[in-house]
Design a protein around this motif. Structure first.
Motif, PDB file in Angstrom:
ATOM      1  N   ALA A  35     -67.432   6.079  -4.008  1.00 46.21           N
ATOM      2  CA  ALA A  35     -66.349   6.674  -4.671  1.00 46.21           C
ATOM      3  C   ALA A  35     -66.806   6.670  -6.195  1.00 46.21           C
ATOM      4  CB  ALA A  35     -65.078   5.898  -4.164  1.00 46.21           C
ATOM      5  N   VAL A 156     -67.272  11.518  -5.643  1.00 48.67           N
ATOM      6  CA  VAL A 156     -68.235  11.128  -4.613  1.00 48.67           C
ATOM      7  C   VAL A 156     -69.475  11.441  -4.978  1.00 48.67           C
ATOM      8  CG1 VAL A 156     -68.186  13.266  -3.474  1.00 48.67           C
ATOM      9  CG2 VAL A 156     -68.749  11.430  -2.149  1.00 48.67           C
ATOM     10  N   PHE A 361     -62.792   9.324   2.355  1.00 44.62           N
ATOM     11  CA  PHE A 361     -63.256   7.994   2.179  1.00 44.62           C
ATOM     12  C   PHE A 361     -62.481   7.192   3.361  1.00 44.62           C
ATOM     13  CE2 PHE A 361     -64.868   9.360  -1.938  1.00 44.62           C
ATOM     14  CZ  PHE A 361     -66.187   8.650  -1.924  1.00 44.62           C
TER      15      PHE A 361
END
Length: 365
Positions: A35, A156, A361
């Motif tokens: 992330a 990302v 995620f």
């Protein structure tokens, strides 16, 4: 804000028959995902790659450097991320990496170093490629300050290639849906990613600049695109001409706010998925395709009533003609293929109802 750390810390839940924890071999052949968060105070982009602590993602650095070690000659450290299938994180992976020690490195609060992404045998993606047996390739989507529909502004990065799917995944693998590609080049021995440009256009009108091909770099550590004076001045002149023309009657100049030179009354600017309706800027690339900067990536909201053109004047000299900064790269998926020496990029994702925050995620079951 949602905190991605719990997904990225290597835990001892992955146990083999011999009761040994996960190692780099567990993720062999799988790209790694992390992330990406934008730090509000520094405008730097980080990912939690060191014991759950952030490292700054730097497209111009060729090495991994840590602020938490003492030996300037370097060290071997353990880094971690999640293996991915391009749709979700799958399981945590740790691997050993060589890093240098730079105690004085400027990093955001809480960050413990820099993950250098520039082409180099000691860069973060190169070391991921060796340990995980994946491609030396990055899919990078930098988030903006704004919130996504999920309430988070988290981008990302996938190291090792694709695929990369955004929510909903039925829209396909975005690493294959590129708006353009261009060959990557070196520049005077400097680390980083550089492309050749045949020129710049405003509202599809070529800006008159001296010389031939222009060298354009990419940077995730400067906030706004920096343009060499010999290109910046005619670019600003062309933007002024378009902004004062009949197609943009709503553009009303106001007092400039440093470091910007052109600012406008944002209360009068129409908005759409493309951002504010302002003149379009195209960087025309070698190979014939354009990296297009729309209002969503060109206009910086400096206060409630003022938006400024997010291009700044660089120092004169032997610098590249322009270095595209983080703000202009946000919400484009960049595919940096070191092995093929190729840059790929998608359209501005907001224009199709997405953003870099649309990656899922949630740890796969």
């Amino acid at each position: 804000m949602w905190n991605p750390k719990p997904l990225l810390v290597v835990v001892s839940l992955c146990i083999s028959a011999l009761s040994s924890p996960c190692t780099a071999a567990s993720g062999a052949g799988k790209p790694l995902v992390a992330a990406v968060t934008k730090d509000a105070s520094t405008s730097l982009y980080t990912a939690p790659l060191k014991d759950g602590h952030p490292l700054v993602l730097d497209l111009t650095s060729p090495v991994i450097s840590l602020t938490t070690c003492t030996s300037k000659n370097g060290t071997v450290t353990t880094l971690s991320a999640n293996a991915t299938d391009g749709q979700n994180p799958l399981f945590p992976v740790s691997f050993s990496a060589v890093a240098s020690c730079t105690p004085q490195a400027k990093v955001p609060a809480g960050a413990v170093g820099v993950a250098g992404l520039a082409p180099s045998s000691q860069s973060f993606p190169a070391q991921v490629a060796r340990t995980q047996k994946v491609a030396n390739k990055i899919a990078l989507c930098l988030p903006s300050d704004g919130k996504s529909t999920s309430g988070n502004s988290v981008g990302v990065a996938i190291f090792g290639g694709g695929p990369l799917f955004f929510i909903p995944p039925d829209r396909g693998d975005f690493t294959t849906m590129l708006a353009g590609t261009a060959p990557l080049h070196g520049f005077n021995g400097s680390p980083g990613y550089y492309v050749s440009s045949t020129g710049v256009a405003v509202e599809q009108n070529r800006v008159s600049t001296s010389g031939g091909m222009l060298v354009v770099g990419l940077s995730s550590t400067i906030p706004y695109t920096a343009v060499r004076p010999d290109v910046y001045v005619p670019l600003l002149r062309a933007f002024d001409a378009a902004a004062s023309g009949p197609n943009f009657p709503w553009m009303s100049r106001v007092t400039a706010v440093a470091p910007f030179e052109r600012c406008y009354d944002s209360t009068k600017l129409p908005q759409s998925l493309l951002g504010y309706s302002v003149p379009q800027i195209d960087v025309m690339l070698e190979g014939g395709q354009n990296f297009t900067v729309l209002g969503g990536n060109s206009m910086v909201q400096v206060n409630g009533n003022t938006a400024c053109l997010g291009f700044v004047k660089a120092a004169a000299g032997q610098a590249p003609a322009a270095v595209i900064g983080g703000f202009q790269l946000e919400n484009h998926l960049l595919v940096l293929d070191v092995e093929k020496k190729q840059l790929g990029f998608t359209t501005f994702l907001n224009a199709i109802g997405l953003s870099c925050s649309n990656f899922n995620f949630t740890l796969a079951a």
